[in-house]
Design a protein around this motif. Structure first.
Motif, PDB file in Angstrom:
ATOM      1  N   GLY A  60       0.827  -1.201   0.000  1.00 25.07           N
ATOM      2  CA  GLY A  60       0.000   0.000   0.000  1.00 25.07           C
ATOM      3  C   GLY A  60       0.862   1.252   0.000  1.00 25.07           C
ATOM      4  O   GLY A  60       2.001   1.248   0.491  1.00 25.07           O
ATOM      5  N   LEU A  61       0.287   2.351  -0.512  1.00 26.51           N
ATOM      6  CA  LEU A  61       1.016   3.616  -0.650  1.00 26.51           C
ATOM      7  C   LEU A  61       1.484   4.170   0.685  1.00 26.51           C
ATOM      8  O   LEU A  61       2.488   4.887   0.773  1.00 26.51           O
ATOM      9  N   ALA A  62       0.748   3.812   1.755  1.00 23.24           N
ATOM     10  CA  ALA A  62       1.050   4.362   3.072  1.00 23.24           C
ATOM     11  C   ALA A  62       2.454   3.984   3.555  1.00 23.24           C
ATOM     12  O   ALA A  62       2.986   4.594   4.482  1.00 23.24           O
ATOM     13  N   LEU A  63       3.051   2.997   2.908  1.00 21.45           N
ATOM     14  CA  LEU A  63       4.377   2.565   3.366  1.00 21.45           C
ATOM     15  C   LEU A  63       5.504   3.430   2.780  1.00 21.45           C
ATOM     16  O   LEU A  63       6.679   3.109   2.946  1.00 21.45           O
ATOM     17  N   TRP A  64       5.140   4.514   2.101  1.00 22.88           N
ATOM     18  CA  TRP A  64       6.166   5.320   1.422  1.00 22.88           C
ATOM     19  C   TRP A  64       7.296   5.796   2.348  1.00 22.88           C
ATOM     20  O   TRP A  64       8.446   5.898   1.901  1.00 22.88           O
ATOM     21  N   PRO A  65       7.042   6.080   3.662  1.00 25.30           N
ATOM     22  CA  PRO A  65       8.179   6.529   4.486  1.00 25.30           C
ATOM     23  C   PRO A  65       9.313   5.507   4.538  1.00 25.30           C
ATOM     24  O   PRO A  65      10.482   5.878   4.673  1.00 25.30           O
ATOM     25  N   ALA A  66       8.970   4.222   4.391  1.00 25.63           N
ATOM     26  CA  ALA A  66      10.020   3.197   4.403  1.00 25.63           C
ATOM     27  C   ALA A  66      10.938   3.388   3.206  1.00 25.63           C
ATOM     28  O   ALA A  66      12.168   3.266   3.312  1.00 25.63           O
ATOM     29  N   VAL A  67      10.331   3.727   2.052  1.00 27.06           N
ATOM     30  CA  VAL A  67      11.134   3.936   0.841  1.00 27.06           C
ATOM     31  C   VAL A  67      11.995   5.190   1.011  1.00 27.06           C
ATOM     32  O   VAL A  67      13.191   5.190   0.694  1.00 27.06           O
ATOM     33  N   LEU A  68      11.353   6.232   1.564  1.00 26.15           N
ATOM     34  CA  LEU A  68      12.093   7.490   1.761  1.00 26.15           C
ATOM     35  C   LEU A  68      13.291   7.246   2.681  1.00 26.15           C
ATOM     36  O   LEU A  68      14.426   7.648   2.367  1.00 26.15           O
ATOM     37  N   ALA A  69      13.033   6.550   3.779  1.00 24.40           N
ATOM     38  CA  ALA A  69      14.108   6.274   4.737  1.00 24.40           C
ATOM     39  C   ALA A  69      15.219   5.474   4.075  1.00 24.40           C
ATOM     40  O   ALA A  69      16.412   5.758   4.270  1.00 24.40           O
ATOM     41  N   ALA A  70      14.813   4.482   3.257  1.00 23.87           N
ATOM     42  CA  ALA A  70      15.807   3.627   2.604  1.00 23.87           C
ATOM     43  C   ALA A  70      16.640   4.432   1.609  1.00 23.87           C
ATOM     44  O   ALA A  70      17.865   4.252   1.518  1.00 23.87           O
ATOM     45  N   THR A  71      15.995   5.344   0.865  1.00 25.02           N
ATOM     46  CA  THR A  71      16.759   6.124  -0.130  1.00 25.02           C
ATOM     47  C   THR A  71      17.703   7.104   0.573  1.00 25.02           C
ATOM     48  O   THR A  71      18.821   7.340   0.106  1.00 25.02           O
ATOM     49  N   ILE A  72      17.237   7.642   1.715  1.00 28.56           N
ATOM     50  CA  ILE A  72      18.120   8.542   2.475  1.00 28.56           C
ATOM     51  C   ILE A  72      19.333   7.755   2.969  1.00 28.56           C
ATOM     52  O   ILE A  72      20.482   8.170   2.804  1.00 28.56           O
ATOM     53  N   MET A  73      19.040   6.585   3.522  1.00 26.36           N
ATOM     54  CA  MET A  73      20.120   5.732   4.030  1.00 26.36           C
ATOM     55  C   MET A  73      21.099   5.404   2.914  1.00 26.36           C
ATOM     56  O   MET A  73      22.321   5.483   3.080  1.00 26.36           O
ATOM     57  N   ASN A  74      20.542   5.087   1.754  1.00 28.80           N
ATOM     58  CA  ASN A  74      21.386   4.741   0.615  1.00 28.80           C
ATOM     59  C   ASN A  74      22.231   5.943   0.194  1.00 28.80           C
ATOM     60  O   ASN A  74      23.417   5.804  -0.113  1.00 28.80           O
ATOM     61  N   GLY A  75      21.593   7.127   0.211  1.00 26.76           N
ATOM     62  CA  GLY A  75      22.319   8.343  -0.144  1.00 26.76           C
ATOM     63  C   GLY A  75      23.473   8.576   0.819  1.00 26.76           C
ATOM     64  O   GLY A  75      24.592   8.926   0.406  1.00 26.76           O
ATOM     65  N   LEU A  76      23.200   8.354   2.083  1.00 24.73           N
ATOM     66  CA  LEU A  76      24.227   8.586   3.092  1.00 24.73           C
ATOM     67  C   LEU A  76      25.378   7.590   2.960  1.00 24.73           C
ATOM     68  O   LEU A  76      26.539   7.922   3.206  1.00 24.73           O
ATOM     69  N   LEU A  77      25.015   6.347   2.515  1.00 22.32           N
ATOM     70  CA  LEU A  77      26.052   5.330   2.343  1.00 22.32           C
ATOM     71  C   LEU A  77      26.916   5.602   1.107  1.00 22.32           C
ATOM     72  O   LEU A  77      28.021   5.098   0.982  1.00 22.32           O
ATOM     73  N   GLY A  78      26.404   6.409   0.183  1.00 25.63           N
ATOM     74  CA  GLY A  78      27.127   6.673  -1.056  1.00 25.63           C
ATOM     75  C   GLY A  78      28.077   7.862  -0.909  1.00 25.63           C
ATOM     76  O   GLY A  78      28.197   8.451   0.173  1.00 25.63           O
ATOM     77  N   THR A  79      28.674   8.203  -2.070  1.00 27.70           N
ATOM     78  CA  THR A  79      29.666   9.278  -2.005  1.00 27.70           C
ATOM     79  C   THR A  79      29.294  10.446  -2.908  1.00 27.70           C
ATOM     80  O   THR A  79      30.113  11.318  -3.181  1.00 27.70           O
ATOM     81  N   ALA A  80      28.052  10.435  -3.381  1.00 30.54           N
ATOM     82  CA  ALA A  80      27.652  11.449  -4.356  1.00 30.54           C
ATOM     83  C   ALA A  80      27.612  12.833  -3.703  1.00 30.54           C
ATOM     84  O   ALA A  80      27.327  12.944  -2.510  1.00 30.54           O
ATOM     85  N   PRO A  81      27.861  13.873  -4.515  1.00 28.22           N
ATOM     86  CA  PRO A  81      27.739  15.232  -3.992  1.00 28.22           C
ATOM     87  C   PRO A  81      26.296  15.520  -3.568  1.00 28.22           C
ATOM     88  O   PRO A  81      25.373  14.836  -4.008  1.00 28.22           O
ATOM     89  N   LEU A  82      26.081  16.509  -2.730  1.00 33.31           N
ATOM     90  CA  LEU A  82      24.797  16.744  -2.069  1.00 33.31           C
ATOM     91  C   LEU A  82      23.600  16.813  -3.013  1.00 33.31           C
ATOM     92  O   LEU A  82      22.608  16.097  -2.844  1.00 33.31           O
ATOM     93  N   LEU A  83      23.705  17.665  -4.063  1.00 35.79           N
ATOM     94  CA  LEU A  83      22.532  17.841  -4.939  1.00 35.79           C
ATOM     95  C   LEU A  83      22.208  16.562  -5.707  1.00 35.79           C
ATOM     96  O   LEU A  83      21.047  16.227  -5.928  1.00 35.79           O
ATOM     97  N   VAL A  84      23.280  15.854  -6.098  1.00 32.41           N
ATOM     98  CA  VAL A  84      23.056  14.579  -6.810  1.00 32.41           C
ATOM     99  C   VAL A  84      22.377  13.599  -5.861  1.00 32.41           C
ATOM    100  O   VAL A  84      21.440  12.884  -6.223  1.00 32.41           O
TER     101      VAL A  84
END
Ligand code: ADP
Length: 685
Positions: A60-84
């Motif tokens: 269900g769509l209501a689970l979107w915060p899990a995706v957001l959290a996961a993408t943030i976590m993934n972003g933090l684990l990566g080395t990309a510059p901030l805007l990317v």
């Protein structure tokens, strides 16, 4: 803890949703790391995108915060510059949210029951996957990292194809697999599945992990289509999706790790492989959907057919029950009629000459005869419907039947002011038929003609031959038949013309013509009706197959014109219906016989010893034993007199059974004096 409300968002989640969110989060992060390992710039292999889309579609769509959290976590684990990084987070969150929202608003069914479900999913895989590279590229652009047009285009394309293939082969397989419907497979089906997966796995391996594809100049790729066709046609969407996931995984890892030298860069080969598999997937997914939909329609049709069949069976059963009811009902009505008929006969013999009573007796007798005839007709209906209609066929002259019926109805026709004309050929018209039934047919037609013709009219009966047919016509100048009625006139219980009948002839329940039609049919003949319309008279034509050989004219049997009997006969009447037995006894005594009665089978032997009857009239349905048993016992004890069976059922089997038990005659209740006397009289032949 059964639910949790997230602060700021104010959304409350159930335990199940929380578990799902955790699963989405963990698998997304894990898959994103896999994607990072497989990353070969500018080609992207992004299974995490597929996991996110499948997670939101299933949970269900209501689970979107899990995706957001996961993408943030993934972003933090990566080395990309901030805007990317921010572009990646927004793009990767919006992609599954918009995809899942679109699917839901289209009424998508995760079991892919309809072609439109597959179409919608393909649409989402192709277009919602564009969100990630578009927003991602915006981040890169703002970060001023990539500006050259060529790089921009190829990066966008490789990024899109990586996300798109993840949606198309991974998300679809997860969604379908998790929404599986439980049903068991036979060992044969399991065997087929294993074989099909081995074929697809083996070919994928041969293509990407060996140089066979190159060596065979692409022929191997053609063979590659065969197992997919196999999956589509026979194994259903669930396994087709899994087959694509498996083969895509083998092909992509093959490109990355097989070490087979190639002229093309690895990234180009990855994009080419992704686009190739995406094209195949779109084609085969739609193909599978169409096949499945057709299979489902066939199944539904078969189920419908089964239902119709069972309904038909039920209707037949009810029809049989109705026929049985008619037969039992008519039979049961005959029993109480038996003493009535004999009592009337007795009354007639005693008071038939009385000027006041005679007409009353006449009316009662007439009405009773009508009831007996109607019951006979009803029994005939059930016999015809059960296809148990015994015919006593003989080779005889059809003219006899016509004369008999005419004689019997002449006075009735006169009484109604009708003139009856008869026309028969000079020579015999031989048929092989049951004379009784033929007379019943002609009688029905003639009776109808009398019923439906007003005083002053004429009725003509004619017989002629044409080729191998004997043609019998009953024509009247009566009320005629409307054209719309003609087509259904032989349908039973139509009861079409009740209100138009001669007022004095009320009998008939609308089965006469149906019976006549069936009688003609079982004699191998036909019946047709013709009428110019209302008030213009009617004509019924019966055709019967005719015998061509010369007739054997039987010796004339003298008619029995007196009911009085010269000789006294000792008669024993056995019937548990005391009223019937006594009535019959009185009647027979009245015409000069010596009569004794017994009401039980067990009493018969004694009475025979003391009374010594010449004739025994024996009811079949006695309470203590059957009439057949009584007859057999009588015959074994040496009884030489005549035994006459008296039953309610006039079925042919009853008659055969009676004959076997030692009966000389068989009479059906209610029996009249004339019938009884005919069998009591000493046999002449
Ligand atoms: P019934 O006479 O008991 O109604 P039948 O089966 O004998 O049943 O006839 C069915 C119907 O066909 C009749 O109700 C009547 O409307 C029509 N019919 C039969 N014979 C004639 C006739 N000779 N003239 C006009 N109508 C007829």
């Amino acid at each position: 803890m059964n639910s949790l409300t997230i602060p700021f968002l104010g959304i409350t989640y159930t335990r199940r949703q929380l578990v799902m969110m955790l699963v989405i989060f963990a698998s997304y992060v894990a898959m994103a790391q896999v994607g990072r390992i497989l990353f070969t710039a500018p080609a992207v292999i992004q299974p995490a995108a597929g996991v996110a889309l499948a997670g939101l579609v299933l949970g269900g769509l209501a689970l979107w915060p899990a995706v957001l959290a996961a993408t943030i976590m993934n972003g933090l684990l990566g080395t990309a510059p901030l805007l990317v990084m921010v572009g990646g987070i927004v793009g990767h969150t919006l992609h599954p949210v918009i995809g899942a929202w679109f699917l839901r608003s289209m009424g998508f069914d995760p079991v892919f029951r309809r072609v439109r479900d597959t179409l919608t999913f393909i649409f989402v895989a192709l277009f919602s996957s564009m969100i990630v590279p578009t927003i991602g590229m915006l981040g890169i652009y703002l970060q001023n990292e990539l500006v050259a047009a060529y790089q921009f285009r190829s990066t966008w394309l490789s990024w899109w194809s990586g996300i798109m293939i993840a949606d198309l082969v991974l998300a679809i397989a997860i969604v379908r697999y998790c929404s599986k419907i439980d049903y068991s497979r036979t060992p044969r089906e399991i065997g087929e599945l294993i074989l099909a997966f081995m074929a697809i796995g083996g070919l994928s391996y041969a293509i990407s992990w060996t140089d066979l594809a190159k060596a065979s100049s692409g022929v191997l790729l053609l063979f590659y289509l065969l197992p997919f066709i196999w999956f589509s046609l026979r194994l259903g969407n669930r396994f087709t999706f899994l087959a694509f996931l498996l083969s895509t995984a083998i092909l992509l890892t093959g490109v990355l790790y097989s070490g087979i030298p190639s002229d093309q860069a690895t990234s180009t080969r990855i994009i080419t492989t992704e686009l190739f598999m995406a094209t195949l997937a779109v084609i085969f997914f739609l193909f599978t959907a169409v096949v499945e939909e057709r299979k489902r329609a066939n199944k539904a049709l078969a189920a419908q057919l089964l239902r119709v069949e069972s309904l038909l069976e039920e209707t037949k059963r009810q029809d049989r029950a109705k026929t049985d009811f008619i037969s039992v009902f008519a039979h049961e009505l005959r029993n109480p009629l038996a003493p009535i008929v004999t009592s009337i006969e007795l009354l007639k013999l005693k008071h038939g000459a009385h000027p006041d009573i005679a007409p009353i007796i006449e009316t009662v007798q007439d009405r009773t005869r009508t009831i007996v005839r109607l019951l006979d007709d009803l029994l005939d209906v059930s016999r015809i419907e059960r296809q148990r209609f015994p015919l006593r066929r003989a080779d005889y002259d059809l003219r006899e039947s016509i004369r008999n019926v005419t004689n019997a109805n002449q006075s009735l026709a006169q009484k109604h002011g009708l003139t009856l004309f008869l026309s028969v050929p000079e020579s015999a018209v031989m048929v092989h038929a049951d004379p009784l039934r033929i007379e019943q047919m002609i009688g029905n037609l003639l009776m109808n003609a009398i019923k439906y013709t007003d005083s002053g009219g004429t009725i003509s009966l004619s017989l002629e031959t044409a080729g191998t047919d004997a043609i019998l016509r009953v024509r009247d100048t009566g009320i005629g038949i409307a054209p719309e009625v003609l087509s259904r006139i032989f349908v039973p219980f139509a009861g079409l013309g009740v209100e138009h009948r001669q007022k004095s002839i009320k009998e008939g329940i609308g089965i006469g013509l149906w019976l006549t039609h069936n009688l003609a049919k079982i004699h191998g003949g036909t019946i047709e009706v013709h009428s110019e319309g209302k008030g213009r008279g009617s004509e019924f034509t019966v055709r019967l197959p005719r015998l061509s050989q010369t007739p054997i004219i039987p010796n004339e049997i003298p008619a029995m014109d007196s009911l009085q009997q010269s000789q006294t006969v000792r008669v024993l009447i056995v019937d548990d219906n005391e009223a019937a037995a006594n009535g019959l006894a009185t009647l027979l005594r009245h015409v000069g016989n010596e009569v004794e009665t017994a009401y039980l089978g067990a009493d018969v032997a004694d009475t025979v010893r003391t009374f010594n009857p010449a004739v025994i009239v024996l009811d079949i349905g006695l309470p203590d034993m059957t009439g057949y048993d009584v007859a057999e016992q009588l015959r074994t004890s040496g009884f030489k007199g005549r035994i006459i069976a008296l039953t309610g059922y006039g079925q042919d089997e009853d008659k055969k059974k009676a004959e076997a038990a030692g009966f000389d005659h068989h009479l059906t209740k209610p029996v009249g004096l004339a019938d009884l006397q005919a069998v009591l009289m000493p046999q002449t032949a």
